[in-house]
Enzyme design. Structure first.
Site, PDB file in Angstrom:
ATOM      1  CB  ALA A   1      39.246  23.824 -11.888  1.00  0.00           C
ATOM      2  CB  THR A   2      36.572  20.812 -15.642  1.00  0.00           C
ATOM      3  OG1 THR A   2      37.950  20.449 -15.728  1.00  0.00           O
ATOM      4  CG2 THR A   2      35.932  20.668 -17.005  1.00  0.00           C
TER       5      THR A   2
ATOM      6  CD  GLN B   1      48.305  23.736 -11.516  1.00  0.00           C
ATOM      7  OE1 GLN B   1      49.022  23.498 -10.547  1.00  0.00           O
ATOM      8  NE2 GLN B   1      47.769  22.762 -12.241  1.00  0.00           N
TER       9      GLN B   1
ATOM     10  CB  SER C   1      40.444  21.298  -8.570  1.00  0.00           C
ATOM     11  OG  SER C   1      39.592  21.155  -9.652  1.00  0.00           O
TER      12      SER C   1
ATOM     13  CB  THR D   1      22.733  14.977  -3.615  1.00  0.00           C
ATOM     14  OG1 THR D   1      21.361  14.717  -3.873  1.00  0.00           O
ATOM     15  CG2 THR D   1      23.063  14.678  -2.163  1.00  0.00           C
TER      16      THR D   1
ATOM     17  CB  CYS E   1      43.558  17.594 -19.546  1.00  0.00           C
ATOM     18  SG  CYS E   1      43.486  18.018 -17.819  1.00  0.00           S
TER      19      CYS E   1
HETATM   20  N1  PMP Z   1      42.638  24.730 -14.893  1.00  0.00           N
HETATM   21  C1  PMP Z   1      43.913  24.494 -14.630  1.00  0.00           C
HETATM   22  C2  PMP Z   1      44.903  25.627 -14.701  1.00  0.00           C
HETATM   23  C3  PMP Z   1      44.344  23.211 -14.282  1.00  0.00           C
HETATM   24  O1  PMP Z   1      45.640  22.986 -14.029  1.00  0.00           O
HETATM   25  C4  PMP Z   1      43.397  22.169 -14.218  1.00  0.00           C
HETATM   26  C5  PMP Z   1      43.821  20.760 -13.849  1.00  0.00           C
HETATM   27  N2  PMP Z   1      44.902  20.272 -14.577  1.00  0.00           N
HETATM   28  C6  PMP Z   1      42.062  22.469 -14.498  1.00  0.00           C
HETATM   29  C7  PMP Z   1      41.713  23.767 -14.822  1.00  0.00           C
HETATM   30  C8  PMP Z   1      41.002  21.432 -14.446  1.00  0.00           C
HETATM   31  O2  PMP Z   1      40.825  20.951 -13.144  1.00  0.00           O
HETATM   32  P1  PMP Z   1      39.958  19.654 -12.876  1.00  0.00           P
HETATM   33  O3  PMP Z   1      40.520  18.588 -13.752  1.00  0.00           O
HETATM   34  O4  PMP Z   1      40.156  19.381 -11.435  1.00  0.00           O
HETATM   35  O5  PMP Z   1      38.554  19.974 -13.227  1.00  0.00           O
END
Ligand code: PMP
Length: 382
Positions: free
Chosen positions: A70-71, A179, A199, A241, A328
């Site tokens: 997701a990041t 989420q 993710s 890749t 995080c």
């Molecule tokens: N967005 C939200 C709402 C999340 O909860 C998270 C993970 N805590 C992320 C983004 C980031 O996901 P990832 O660490 O898997 O890149």
């Protein structure tokens, strides 16, 4: 010891792991090699997974782009529109103050590059108001980026209404569905978004893989450009890749989620009921953060009056794993910016913990560890 931090990450499903091991053992090729059967076999695995992701969202498979999670998806969705923004002079972004750092930090960086960011604040119940977003819409809008479910409170945001409103406007609507993906399956199918981030590791899939969804409008994808230079993989939206076994793991987690999401929601709901029943029978003073009516069934953000969350987390470490905010940011002792934005007093925030579970959590184990947590909280109360 019971793991109660599912919003941070979830344990991998054994069946998903088996699928991944099969791929690691049997697939040697690079999915983008066109000159031999090894490449064809890897490509088949990747395309099957792409179909599994698409099926869960009820979209077309050519709208799915694999990323590391997701990041990266959030970064690509927003930064990837810079070129388009420069060309069209659309440089206004709307987001909320309770987004994950993987949106807020991107917005900060965009601001330094000449973009204007408007932040919508939530109400005290943890929800932003659709009207507050609507009021900010202007002609030079580039993106509206709002999360579906907040990772700290579990509160569902009004993305359905926002999507309906924006559908015929010239603006890209991005939802961070990290989420909710694979959980609020029916709801996600109804939301009119242009871009979506997720993710695999939040739905019992492997860490390090996810997807950016780009929905076509009138046969055209949003004009997102890759933010890294490299090969032509994923239509240049994500060069590099393709990690075939990770992608297979994501696909497998998606196909189980599609089959099981209703039962999963019921199991999570049953666990929440057990926890709420326990709370009712103790005489400890508590307050639930966020409006329970809008909360997902696997999250409880709770304040135990007079009990420091740091002390509670340390003192219950041998029974359970809980948190007081996003992993995080968990290295900082600052009060949660999400609860602060909701307008909760600092003392209440400092006494709040997040408990999150999954369908595979064992009800009895969760209950027993929660009872121990309540006993410890009572002892710690000032
Ligand atoms: N967005 C939200 C709402 C999340 O909860 C998270 C993970 N805590 C992320 C983004 C980031 O996901 P990832 O660490 O898997 O890149």
């Amino acid at each position: 010891m019971v793991y109660l931090d599912y919003n941070s990450t979830t344990p991998i499903d054994e069946r998903v792991l088996e699928e991944m091991i099969k791929v690691y053992k049997n697939i040697a090729g690079n999915a983008d090699s066109r000159t031999h059967i090894f490449g064809d076999e890897a490509r088949k695995v990747v395309e099957k997974a792409r179909s599994d992701v698409a099926a869960l969202l009820n979209i077309n498979k050519d709208e799915v782009f694999f990323t590391s999670g997701a990041t990266e998806s959030n970064n690509t969705a927003i930064q990837g529109l810079k070129e388009y923004a420069d060309k069209t002079d659309r440089k206004h972004i709307i987001t909320s103050s309770i987004e994950h750092k993987a949106i807020l930090e991107i917005c900060k960086a965009m601001e330094k590059n000449g973009f204007e960011i408007s932040y919508v604040n939530p109400q005290i119940d943890g929800r932003i108001l659709f009207d507050d977003v609507k009021k900010l819409i202007r002609d030079d809008m580039l993106i509206v980026s709002i999360m579906h479910v907040n990772n700290e409170t579990g509160i569902i945001q009004p993305v359905k209404e926002i999507g309906d409103y924006l559908a015929d406007k010239e603006v890209f609507f991005h939802i961070d569905a990290t989420q909710s993906f694979g959980k609020l399956v029916d709801e996600l199918k109804e939301i009119k978004y242009d871009m979506l981030s997720m993710s695999a590791h939040k739905i019992n899939g492997p860490q390090g893989i996810g997807a950016l969804i780009l929905r076509k409008k009138r046969y055209k994808l949003p004009p997102v450009k890759g933010i890294m230079y490299g090969g032509q993989q994923e239509h240049r939206i994500r060069p590099g890749t393709i990690p075939v076994a990770l992608v297979a793991g994501l696909g497998s987690a998606c196909s189980f989620a599609l089959l099981e999401y209703k039962a999963n929601l019921e199991k999570c709901e049953a666990i929440k009921k057990v926890l709420l029943d326990e709370l009712e029978t103790t005489n400890i003073e508590y307050e639930i953060n966020g409006n329970p009516e809008y909360c997902v069934p696997n999250t409880l953000n709770i304040c135990f009056n007079g009990v420091s969350s740091e002390a509670l987390m340390i003192s219950t470490k041998q029974y359970c794993g809980i948190s007081n905010g996003s992993a995080c940011n968990s290295r900082s002792y600052k009060p949660s910016y999400v609860l602060l934005a909701m307008g909760l007093p600092v003392e209440r925030i400092e006494n709040s913990v997040r408990i999150s579970w999954g369908a595979k959590s064992n009800v009895k184990e969760v209950k027993d560890s929660f009872i121990k947590l309540l006993t410890v909280a009572q002892r710690l109360k000032l």
